[in-house]
Design an enzyme around this catalytic site. Structure first.
Site, PDB file in Angstrom:
ATOM      1  CD  GLU A 273      -4.271   4.905   1.646  1.00  0.00           C
ATOM      2  OE1 GLU A 273      -5.496   4.043   1.050  1.00  0.00           O
ATOM      3  OE2 GLU A 273      -3.742   5.009   0.383  1.00  0.00           O
TER       4      GLU A 273
ATOM      5  CG  HIS B 197      -1.913   4.045  -2.876  1.00  0.00           C
ATOM      6  ND1 HIS B 197      -0.947   3.043  -2.722  1.00  0.00           N
ATOM      7  CD2 HIS B 197      -2.972   3.884  -2.714  1.00  0.00           C
ATOM      8  CE1 HIS B 197      -2.252   2.182  -1.838  1.00  0.00           C
ATOM      9  NE2 HIS B 197      -3.201   2.334  -2.141  1.00  0.00           N
TER      10      HIS B 197
ATOM     11  CD  GLU C 154      -0.810  -0.950  -3.123  1.00  0.00           C
ATOM     12  OE1 GLU C 154      -0.835  -0.423  -4.350  1.00  0.00           O
ATOM     13  OE2 GLU C 154      -1.467  -1.153  -2.197  1.00  0.00           O
TER      14      GLU C 154
ATOM     15  CG  ASN D 119      -6.681   2.060  -4.724  1.00  0.00           C
ATOM     16  OD1 ASN D 119      -7.358   1.762  -5.527  1.00  0.00           O
ATOM     17  ND2 ASN D 119      -5.689   2.195  -3.711  1.00  0.00           N
TER      18      ASN D 119
ATOM     19  CB  SER E 229      -6.083  -3.422   7.171  1.00  0.00           C
ATOM     20  OG  SER E 229      -4.912  -3.685   6.195  1.00  0.00           O
TER      21      SER E 229
ATOM     22  N   GLY F  58      -3.434  -3.670   3.306  1.00  0.00           N
ATOM     23  CA  GLY F  58      -2.499  -4.601   2.645  1.00  0.00           C
ATOM     24  C   GLY F  58      -2.716  -5.640   3.355  1.00  0.00           C
TER      25      GLY F  58
ATOM     26  CE  LYS G 253      -4.488  -1.398  -3.009  1.00  0.00           C
ATOM     27  NZ  LYS G 253      -3.633  -1.928  -1.759  1.00  0.00           N
TER      28      LYS G 253
END
Ligand code: PEP
Length: 250
Positions: free
Chosen positions: A167, A95, A97, A9, A213, A173, A11
């Site tokens: 996730e 996701h 985010e 991904n 991560s 991250g 991003k």
């Protein structure tokens, strides 16, 4: 049999040239053919990325998002039909985010899953708890609800087309990775929930990826877990050598 998958991904990273250099570098390095490598590139890079992977069965391209409606006056948005017509086969939906920064609700996610499937895109559907939920030992319940509310309206045939990505939000991250024990515990839970709703065959054949991560150092241990079928990789997917090392970690 469920497929081993490593999805990168990107991003909002890489200009077009950098992105295509990354794809080319990944293609030049050797990785197992039985591992599907997916590039989840920014919309504007999708067509070029598809050109690069054409004819290669173990590579594919995903979008990172799609709009929840078919078409219309939604300036700046991209539909599932557009993504599919460009040749991408996958789309990330749910996701954290997108849930957190773009206020994507369960109802919107449900519509995105529906419209993706209707346009022959395979959703990579993300679930995961935040740190407060994990600390309060509510992580299983949170993930159960996320699966149920967004996906359980699907027929068995449609559900069997999905990829699920676990996730944990606290691992995305942050450099903090779930332990293999935590990952296996949740992946096994997800599979057992799918089993309850859709039966053993579908639960055994659904790929459940770990994201948060994941990197070249920890992938081997995570992928050795019985119910971890690969990874959805953010930061470490931006370097070809790291992404390929992860694909070589099964
Ligand atoms: C992600 O955003 O899907 C992700 C897993 O990111 P990272 O690998 O950087 O934690």
């Amino acid at each position: 049999m469920r497929r081993k998958i490593v999805a990168g991904n990107w991003k909002m990273n890489k200009d077009l040239q950098q992105g295509m250099n990354l794809v080319e570098e990944v293609l030049s390095l050797s990785s197992p053919e039985d591992v599907l490598k997916i590039f989840a590139a920014p919309f504007i890079h999708i067509t070029s990325a598809i050109e690069k992977v054409k004819g290669k069965n173990d590579y594919a391209v995903a979008a990172q998002n799609c709009h929840h409606l078919e078409c219309g006056a939604y300036t700046g948005e991209v539909s599932a039909e557009m993504i599919s017509s460009a040749g991408a086969g996958y789309v990330i939906i749910g996701h954290s985010e997108r849930r957190n920064y773009f206020n994507e609700t369960t109802s919107v996610l449900t519509q995105k899953v529906n419209i993706a499937l209707a346009n022959n895109l395979i959703p990579i559907f993300c679930v995961g708890e935040n740190l407060e939920h994990r600390n309060a030992n509510q992580h299983l319940e949170i993930v159960r609800q996320q699966l149920k509310e967004a996906l359980y309206h699907l027929s068995a045939a449609d559900f069997s087309r999905l990829i699920i990505a676990y996730e944990p939000v606290w691992a995305i991250g942050t450099g903090v990775t779930a332990t293999s024990h935590q990952a296996q515990g949740m992946h096994n839970f997800i599979r057992s929930e799918i089993n309850k709703k859709y039966g053993k065959e579908i639960s055994e054949n659904t790929s459940v990826l770990y994201g948060g991560s994941c990197n070249a150092e920890n992938a081997k241990e995570l992928f050795s877990c019985l119910d971890v079928d690969g990874g959805l990789v953010g930061g470490a997917s931006l370097k070809a050598a790291d992404f390929v090392a992860i694909a070589n970690s099964f």
